[in-house]
Design a protein around this motif. Sequence first.
Motif, mmCIF file in Angstrom:
data_model
loop_
_atom_site.group_PDB
_atom_site.id
_atom_site.type_symbol
_atom_site.label_atom_id
_atom_site.label_comp_id
_atom_site.label_asym_id
_atom_site.label_seq_id
_atom_site.Cartn_x
_atom_site.Cartn_y
_atom_site.Cartn_z
ATOM 1 N N THR A 220 0.792 -1.224 0.000
ATOM 2 C CA THR A 220 0.000 0.000 0.000
ATOM 3 C C THR A 220 0.826 1.276 0.000
ATOM 4 O O THR A 220 0.317 2.333 -0.375
ATOM 5 N N TYR A 221 2.075 1.233 0.422
ATOM 6 C CA TYR A 221 2.877 2.458 0.481
ATOM 7 C C TYR A 221 4.347 2.145 0.260
ATOM 8 O O TYR A 221 4.779 0.991 0.362
ATOM 9 N N VAL A 222 5.087 3.210 -0.025
ATOM 10 C CA VAL A 222 6.535 3.115 -0.247
ATOM 11 C C VAL A 222 7.214 4.135 0.659
ATOM 12 O O VAL A 222 6.754 5.279 0.763
ATOM 13 N N VAL A 223 8.284 3.718 1.313
ATOM 14 C CA VAL A 223 9.038 4.607 2.202
ATOM 15 C C VAL A 223 10.309 5.052 1.476
ATOM 16 O O VAL A 223 11.106 4.223 1.034
ATOM 17 N N VAL A 224 10.467 6.371 1.335
ATOM 18 C CA VAL A 224 11.653 6.953 0.711
ATOM 19 C C VAL A 224 12.511 7.585 1.806
ATOM 20 O O VAL A 224 12.039 8.444 2.553
#
Length: 368
Positions: A220-224
């Motif tokens: 559901t999400y991506v961490v940068v």
Amino acid sequence: MTQNILNDEALNTSYLIVGILAVVVVFVIAFFIIKKIGKDPKNILPVNLAGRIRIPLLIFLLSLFLKLCLLEDVFSNKELIRLIKHSSTIGIIISFTWFLIVFLKVFKERLLKKYDVNTDDNLKARKVYTQFTILENIVIFILIILAIGISLMSFDSIRQVGLSLLTSAGIAGIILGLAAQKAIGTLLAGIQIAITQPIRLQDAVIVEGEWGWIEEITLTYVVVKIWDKRRLVVPSTYFIENTFQNWTRKSADIMGTVFLYTDYDVSFDAIRAELTRLLEGSPLWDKQVNVLQVTDATEKSVQIRILVSAKDSPTAWDLRVYIREKIIDFIRKNYPHSLPKTRVVLPQQDQNPSESISPEKNPSTTTQ
């Protein structure tokens, strides 16, 4: 009659005590064997497997024991029998699902052992890590949903409610579909990222004007991870629907650009020679790209573009900073007159001799 009941209760109590002791003994033996096997590096089982499965193993053995108690009619209370029946079923389902998740992770770890993301050329490793990480999340999500569904189906009342809801599934499905459209789109975006891979773990990207590395990819999400150690959490749909920069899409090596502004009379050959000297003496340079060009000229200064290359984005950043500092210092020490400056030229106004003022007509002028 009373004596028979007391005898049955005593027998059942003894059965429970013996059964619990047997569960404890089996658990200790199984835990010891798995731990012993895991210590041998030649075995396929990891060293910490025993610690990872001790809780689901205990739940499974207790649930199995309760099932055996039901078969032997150890309990007489109907409400207690119903509670134990459901509890043991859910315990077996949870422990079995837990086992599958643990073994899935073990399989992933074993498969990824030959891929090292810490090497210089880690493009293939990052690609495989990204695929397996997202696919692992998908499989775990499906397993948990199935476990919850099967557990709920063990209750007759819930099963009847589910069957009754099927009659109105048309309208309910439309409402739920509209309500969950965004969530489903996010999940599908995560699956699409796993297949098409517009981003991978440790890719250098620019997202929302922030430069950083892909640290984590979920469904559901991506961490940068931003360069200053901040974390930018972005929905998976962002990388499908929006434009962003991926500096390491094809390979880990990358080129860095340095812009400088000088006066027109600077010696470009001297700066070019100094750039070559600095690069050859720096371990940050990968010995691939060394370019200095004049890319623009304005009424005030000229623009010099320096193009260098490095093995990855963090090294390229350090190399750019190093070259920028040293070249500026070189110009300041050797060509201080070539630093950017602003010129103002005032044209001389031509005077007409016939209109010039003679000394006699100018009372403020004195002659000697």
